[in-house]
Design a protein around this motif. Structure first.
Motif, PDB file in Angstrom:
ATOM      1  N   PHE A 140      30.746  43.930 -15.027  1.00 42.73           N
ATOM      2  CA  PHE A 140      29.944  43.645 -16.214  1.00 42.73           C
ATOM      3  C   PHE A 140      28.502  43.983 -15.877  1.00 42.73           C
ATOM      4  O   PHE A 140      28.111  44.033 -14.690  1.00 42.73           O
ATOM      5  CB  PHE A 140      30.109  42.210 -16.726  1.00 42.73           C
ATOM      6  CG  PHE A 140      29.679  41.113 -15.799  1.00 42.73           C
ATOM      7  CD1 PHE A 140      28.339  40.769 -15.658  1.00 42.73           C
ATOM      8  CD2 PHE A 140      30.620  40.385 -15.083  1.00 42.73           C
ATOM      9  CE1 PHE A 140      27.945  39.729 -14.815  1.00 42.73           C
ATOM     10  CE2 PHE A 140      30.243  39.340 -14.242  1.00 42.73           C
ATOM     11  CZ  PHE A 140      28.896  39.017 -14.105  1.00 42.73           C
ATOM     12  N   PRO A 142      24.089  43.974 -17.301  1.00 43.11           N
ATOM     13  CA  PRO A 142      23.126  43.289 -18.168  1.00 43.11           C
ATOM     14  C   PRO A 142      23.109  43.870 -19.578  1.00 43.11           C
ATOM     15  O   PRO A 142      23.273  45.081 -19.777  1.00 43.11           O
ATOM     16  CB  PRO A 142      21.785  43.531 -17.458  1.00 43.11           C
ATOM     17  CG  PRO A 142      22.138  43.822 -16.042  1.00 43.11           C
ATOM     18  CD  PRO A 142      23.463  44.530 -16.100  1.00 43.11           C
ATOM     19  N   ASP A 150      24.609  34.837 -21.183  1.00 46.40           N
ATOM     20  CA  ASP A 150      25.159  33.997 -20.119  1.00 46.40           C
ATOM     21  C   ASP A 150      25.218  34.727 -18.775  1.00 46.40           C
ATOM     22  O   ASP A 150      25.209  34.086 -17.718  1.00 46.40           O
ATOM     23  CB  ASP A 150      26.574  33.534 -20.473  1.00 46.40           C
ATOM     24  CG  ASP A 150      26.615  32.584 -21.656  1.00 46.40           C
ATOM     25  OD1 ASP A 150      25.549  32.364 -22.273  1.00 46.40           O
ATOM     26  OD2 ASP A 150      27.701  32.071 -21.967  1.00 46.40           O
ATOM     27  N   PHE A 151      25.291  36.064 -18.828  1.00 44.83           N
ATOM     28  CA  PHE A 151      25.458  36.856 -17.612  1.00 44.83           C
ATOM     29  C   PHE A 151      24.455  38.015 -17.633  1.00 44.83           C
ATOM     30  O   PHE A 151      24.831  39.182 -17.808  1.00 44.83           O
ATOM     31  CB  PHE A 151      26.895  37.382 -17.517  1.00 44.83           C
ATOM     32  CG  PHE A 151      27.933  36.283 -17.472  1.00 44.83           C
ATOM     33  CD1 PHE A 151      28.261  35.686 -16.266  1.00 44.83           C
ATOM     34  CD2 PHE A 151      28.552  35.844 -18.634  1.00 44.83           C
ATOM     35  CE1 PHE A 151      29.203  34.668 -16.216  1.00 44.83           C
ATOM     36  CE2 PHE A 151      29.498  34.832 -18.600  1.00 44.83           C
ATOM     37  CZ  PHE A 151      29.822  34.236 -17.388  1.00 44.83           C
ATOM     38  N   TYR A 153      23.011  39.806 -15.542  1.00 42.37           N
ATOM     39  CA  TYR A 153      22.957  40.527 -14.275  1.00 42.37           C
ATOM     40  C   TYR A 153      24.225  41.362 -14.165  1.00 42.37           C
ATOM     41  O   TYR A 153      25.020  41.441 -15.104  1.00 42.37           O
ATOM     42  CB  TYR A 153      22.852  39.550 -13.094  1.00 42.37           C
ATOM     43  CG  TYR A 153      23.839  38.402 -13.145  1.00 42.37           C
ATOM     44  CD1 TYR A 153      25.104  38.505 -12.560  1.00 42.37           C
ATOM     45  CD2 TYR A 153      23.509  37.198 -13.786  1.00 42.37           C
ATOM     46  CE1 TYR A 153      26.015  37.459 -12.627  1.00 42.37           C
ATOM     47  CE2 TYR A 153      24.414  36.151 -13.854  1.00 42.37           C
ATOM     48  CZ  TYR A 153      25.660  36.283 -13.276  1.00 42.37           C
ATOM     49  OH  TYR A 153      26.560  35.250 -13.353  1.00 42.37           O
ATOM     50  N   ARG A 154      24.394  42.043 -13.043  1.00 41.55           N
ATOM     51  CA  ARG A 154      25.514  42.958 -12.864  1.00 41.55           C
ATOM     52  C   ARG A 154      26.459  42.430 -11.787  1.00 41.55           C
ATOM     53  O   ARG A 154      26.015  41.868 -10.785  1.00 41.55           O
ATOM     54  CB  ARG A 154      25.012  44.356 -12.474  1.00 41.55           C
ATOM     55  CG  ARG A 154      26.123  45.379 -12.303  1.00 41.55           C
ATOM     56  CD  ARG A 154      25.604  46.751 -11.885  1.00 41.55           C
ATOM     57  NE  ARG A 154      26.720  47.695 -11.843  1.00 41.55           N
ATOM     58  CZ  ARG A 154      27.031  48.539 -12.807  1.00 41.55           C
ATOM     59  NH1 ARG A 154      26.269  48.599 -13.890  1.00 41.55           N
ATOM     60  NH2 ARG A 154      28.070  49.344 -12.701  1.00 41.55           N
ATOM     61  N   ARG A 155      27.746  42.661 -12.003  1.00 39.98           N
ATOM     62  CA  ARG A 155      28.732  42.385 -10.972  1.00 39.98           C
ATOM     63  C   ARG A 155      29.802  43.473 -11.013  1.00 39.98           C
ATOM     64  O   ARG A 155      30.287  43.842 -12.085  1.00 39.98           O
ATOM     65  CB  ARG A 155      29.392  41.030 -11.165  1.00 39.98           C
ATOM     66  CG  ARG A 155      30.287  40.659  -9.967  1.00 39.98           C
ATOM     67  CD  ARG A 155      31.023  39.370 -10.180  1.00 39.98           C
ATOM     68  NE  ARG A 155      31.760  39.000  -8.965  1.00 39.98           N
ATOM     69  CZ  ARG A 155      32.801  38.186  -8.957  1.00 39.98           C
ATOM     70  NH1 ARG A 155      33.243  37.658 -10.080  1.00 39.98           N
ATOM     71  NH2 ARG A 155      33.404  37.892  -7.832  1.00 39.98           N
ATOM     72  N   CYS A 245      34.262  41.069 -21.196  1.00 33.14           N
ATOM     73  CA  CYS A 245      33.159  41.267 -20.246  1.00 33.14           C
ATOM     74  C   CYS A 245      32.665  42.717 -20.232  1.00 33.14           C
ATOM     75  O   CYS A 245      31.729  43.024 -19.513  1.00 33.14           O
ATOM     76  CB  CYS A 245      33.550  40.813 -18.835  1.00 33.14           C
ATOM     77  SG  CYS A 245      34.281  42.077 -17.779  1.00 33.14           S
TER      78      CYS A 245
END
Length: 346
Positions: A140, A142, A150-151, A153-155, A245
């Motif tokens: 996911f 930004p 809620d998220f 940032y990056r993963r 996501c």
């Protein structure tokens, strides 16, 4: 070429077409099966364009065996995956790609279908689809996905798929079954649209991310340019309805499709069917509008196919039709409507 068990499922279409459109070009009696392996000269990445030169030309009724690739080796190297764990086929397909993007939308094609012209319909029978390579990814980022607040940032994750068990050990104690399908199946857009990004699905199909279009299903797409220019890719090994996501398990797939041209049969938006259901699709930035589109398309199809009045089709839809959230993350959101075949006695 006949698909086992497919004759009954498609009898409605052929019967209706033969009665109403006797001038149709029917699939040839001895179709060929072509091979289309992902390679630097057989793919395009991230867009659809009516000006693209075809990499394969087929007749109506022909089959195409596909190996589609998702996963730039540089992306996996950046995640720390050892080079000897990255399939050599990915290095081959992504030769010359300088960036480290994953490039999920590495699309095989375009495929030119002889005699296809605007106003026709392309039928794509998904005869088989399976996972090809064991390395896949998910992420996911930004400002994307359903919950960017809620998220923010990056993963990224690299996943190793068990090709024998058809599963992935996703988390400790969490094992997911693999249910592969191609997220992107599309024809070229109208020439007036020019080059369009492959992210949002549209009137030409494209990135529908519809998990119900797996093996044994059929997709119908309107033809907008001569030859139709069909492209397929964006393999998903597993995905939930919604794809919340932003990413499925993005994987390299293999399989076979059969392509049949219906002359003079005009549809407005993509349609589909499975062994058990008729399927219509709504595509819009507003999920409410997508819902209306899918419902109107089903009403129209049932009037054409079953001879129902619009009023009867509308009321029947309220009793028997299910509305499914296809995906909510591609800019243009998707709803698909499913009407069970079993309720119809004729």
């Amino acid at each position: 070429m006949k698909r086992p068990g497919g004759a009954r499922r498609h009898a409605w279409l052929w019967g209706w077409l033969l009665v109403t459109l006797p001038g149709l070009a029917i699939a040839q009696t001895s179709p060929k099966v072509h091979e289309l392996m992902a390679a630097p000269d057989t793919v395009h990445r991230g867009f659809f364009d009516a000006s693209l030169k075809p990499v394969l030309t087929i007749d109506s009724g022909d089959g195409v065996r596909l190996h589609t690739a998702s996963g730039n080796p540089k992306y996996y190297e950046g995640l720390g995956v050892p080079k000897d764990k990255i399939p050599p086929d990915l290095y081959r397909v992504f030769q010359g790609v300088e960036d480290n993007l994953r490039w999920d939308h590495t699309l095989n094609g375009p495929i030119y279908v002889k005699d296809a012209v605007p106003g026709d319909t392309l039928e794509i029978r998904i005869r088989s689809v399976d996972v090809w390579l064991p390395l896949a990814g998910q992420s996911f980022t930004p400002n994307r996905g359903l919950l960017p607040e809620d998220f923010p940032y990056r993963r990224d994750r690299a996943l190793f798929l068990d090709l024998e068990k058809k599963t992935v050990d996703y988390l400790p104690g969490v094992v997911l079954p693999l249910k592969p399908f191609w997220g992107v199946i599309g024809v070229a857009p109208p020439a007036a649209m020019g080059r369009v990004q492959s992210g949002p699905p549209n009137v030409f199909g494209g990135n529908m991310d519809n998990k119900d279009l797996g093996a044994g299903s059929t997709l119908y797409l309107p033809v907008h340019v001569p030859g139709a220019l069909l492209s397929i890719g964006d393999g998903h090994a597993a995905q939930g309805h919604g794809e919340v996501c932003l990413s499925a398990i993005e994987a390299s797939l293999k399989g076979e499709v059969q392509v049949i041209l219906h002359k003079g049969k005009r549809i407005t938006w993509p349609r589909g069917e499975t062994a058990t259901h008729y399927m219509t699709m709504g595509l819009h930035t507003d999920l409410d509008e997508a819902t209306k589109m899918a419902t109107r398309e089903m009403i129209t199809w049932m009037t054409e196919l079953k001879g129902l009045t619009r009023e009867d089709a509308y009321m029947l839809a309220s009793l028997a039709m299910d509305l499914i959230v296809t995906q909510v993350v591609d800019g243009t959101k998707g709803i698909h409507a499913l009407m069970p075949k079993s309720i119809f006695q004729r």
